[in-house]
Design an enzyme around this catalytic site. Structure first.
Site, PDB file in Angstrom:
ATOM      1  N   ARG A   1       0.800  -1.224   0.000  1.00 15.32           N
ATOM      2  CA  ARG A   1       0.000   0.000   0.000  1.00 15.32           C
ATOM      3  C   ARG A   1       0.833   1.275   0.000  1.00 15.32           C
ATOM      4  O   ARG A   1       0.611   2.181  -0.807  1.00 15.32           O
ATOM      5  CB  ARG A   1      -0.929   0.033   1.233  1.00 15.32           C
ATOM      6  N   THR A   2       1.776   1.374   0.928  1.00 16.94           N
ATOM      7  CA  THR A   2       2.468   2.653   1.088  1.00 16.94           C
ATOM      8  C   THR A   2       3.259   2.985  -0.172  1.00 16.94           C
ATOM      9  O   THR A   2       3.186   4.098  -0.693  1.00 16.94           O
ATOM     10  CB  THR A   2       3.398   2.596   2.324  1.00 16.94           C
TER      11      THR A   2
ATOM     12  N   LYS B   1      26.173  -3.241  -1.918  1.00 14.74           N
ATOM     13  CA  LYS B   1      27.644  -3.182  -1.922  1.00 14.74           C
ATOM     14  C   LYS B   1      28.174  -2.514  -0.669  1.00 14.74           C
ATOM     15  O   LYS B   1      29.365  -2.232  -0.560  1.00 14.74           O
ATOM     16  CB  LYS B   1      28.119  -2.401  -3.149  1.00 14.74           C
TER      17      LYS B   1
ATOM     18  N   ARG C   1      11.069   3.917   3.299  1.00 16.22           N
ATOM     19  CA  ARG C   1      10.750   2.954   4.363  1.00 16.22           C
ATOM     20  C   ARG C   1      12.017   2.179   4.651  1.00 16.22           C
ATOM     21  O   ARG C   1      12.698   1.709   3.729  1.00 16.22           O
ATOM     22  CB  ARG C   1       9.636   2.007   3.949  1.00 16.22           C
TER      23      ARG C   1
ATOM     24  N   HIS D   1       5.020   5.781  11.539  1.00 12.34           N
ATOM     25  CA  HIS D   1       4.486   5.576  10.186  1.00 12.34           C
ATOM     26  C   HIS D   1       3.456   6.689   9.956  1.00 12.34           C
ATOM     27  O   HIS D   1       2.253   6.446   9.894  1.00 12.34           O
ATOM     28  CB  HIS D   1       3.845   4.189  10.111  1.00 12.34           C
TER      29      HIS D   1
END
Ligand code: CP
Length: 354
Positions: free
Chosen positions: A54-55, A83, A104, A132
């Protein structure tokens, strides 16, 4: 450090700003096409170090519906993070390509750490078990659209209230509205942390705790279900804690104008048959997430609410939270503010004793 309207924590903004966003989101929901070229020529970067449906996709949809374009990754293993590139360098580079960046990351405080080295605004799309904020904006727009107002509500919050970052942000923000009463429904091992209860009290809100959905449901105007976050458990008692399950039989006990919300993903805490009940609003809630994120992109790009990132006090102390970004990204300053007798980390908000 350049100043931008970063969205790291909704607490950085007053209720007027949040209400402006929700009102704009409500207008966009009804008049989406009017905004279709509002971000023409702008680039949004989505950096997702953790899974999301969703986000991530709602931010991408939001920018595309505003006429902008997208860059980014949804798996750090396909970027130079694999890396060993640090957060500072990744942020510095991507912010020279994009006008706005959404991130995120499972590490607590990572959004603020990214903002320190960024040359564009950062939006926190979830930093571990910490915050959030755009889920909270999604929730507020859903309540506004489905109840007409965000005040004077009896609000049930059910599930994993200890580790559920969405419930923390939501309670903190809803307690700023007048007359809201909270009923926390969970197992004792997974109850709402004291610091959230303290914020509710300080804002003039009230709360009670219950251990049974059947007992709580008849009183509620809104029920917010959440999944049990087993991936964040730290002891065996939490593993054994009871799961809560919203069934059609329990829905029979509820008010006719109850709304049921859930940030999703769902595991087994809402019976699938409840989806057919018109009071189930969790799918439309995810759609409102696009409109409120369109509003957020527009407001953040205006850049008229610069956010102060660090206090830079007490730099000789180490944050005691093993999940704090300062434990991983060693170049970061140690920055705390004092709260009573303790020090609070400016990145992850964990408490350290001086
Ligand atoms: N609600 C939410 O954050 O969903 P995703 O994890 O799918 O983004």
């Amino acid at each position: 450090m350049k100043e931008f309207t970063h969205l790291i924590d909704l607490d950085d903004f007053d209720l007027d700003f949040i209400e402006r966003l929700i009102t704009l989101g409500a207008d966009i929901a009804v008049n989406t096409k009017r905004y279709s070229s509002a971000c023409f020529g702008k680039v949004l970067a989505t950096l997702f170090y953790e899974p999301s449906t969703r986000t991530q996709m709602s931010f991408q949809t939001a920018m595309l519906r505003l006429g902008g374009t997208l860059i980014g990754f949804d798996n750090p293993e396909t970027s130079s993070v694999a890396k060993g590139e640090n957060l500072k360098d990744t942020t510095k580079i991507v912010s020279s390509y994009a006008d706005i960046m959404v991130m995120r990351n499972p590490v607590e405080g990572s959004a603020k750490a990214a903002a320190i080295s960024s040359d564009c605004p950062i939006i926190n799309a979830g930093d571990g078990g910490h915050l959030h904020p755009t889920q909270t904006l999604t929730d507020l727009l859903t309540i506004r659209m489905e109840k007409g107002h965000c005040d004077n509500l009896t609000i049930g919050i059910c599930g994993d209230l200890k580790f559920g970052r969405t419930t923390h942000s939501l309670c903190k923000t809803l307690s700023k509205y007048k007359g809201n009463k909270f009923i926390f429904i969970s197992a004792p091992e997974l109850m709402m942390p004291d610091y959230i209860k303290d914020i509710i009290k300080a804002n003039g809100g009230t709360y009670t705790e219950k251990y049974s959905l059947e007992e709580a449901v008849p009183e509620l105007d809104m029920l917010y279900m959440t999944r049990i976050q087993r991936e964040r458990f730290t002891d065996a008692n939490q593993q054994l804690a009871a799961n809560f399950n919203l069934t059609c039989d329990i829905m029979k006990l509820a008010k006719p104008d109850l709304i049921v919300m859930h940030p999703l993903p769902r595991v087994d805490e809402i019976e699938l048959k409840v989806d057919d009940d018109p009071r189930a609003k969790y799918f439309i809630q995810a759609k409102y997430g696009v409109y409120v994120r369109m509003a957020l992109i527009l407001e953040v790009l205006k850049n008229d609410h610069p956010v102060k990132l660090l206090t830079k006090g007490f730099g000789s102390y180490d944050c005691t939270n093993p999940k704090c970004v300062t434990q991983r990204e060693k170049y970061l300053p140690h920055s705390f503010h004092r709260k009573g007798d303790v020090l609070v980390c400016d990145f992850c908000e964990a408490v350290t004793l001086p």
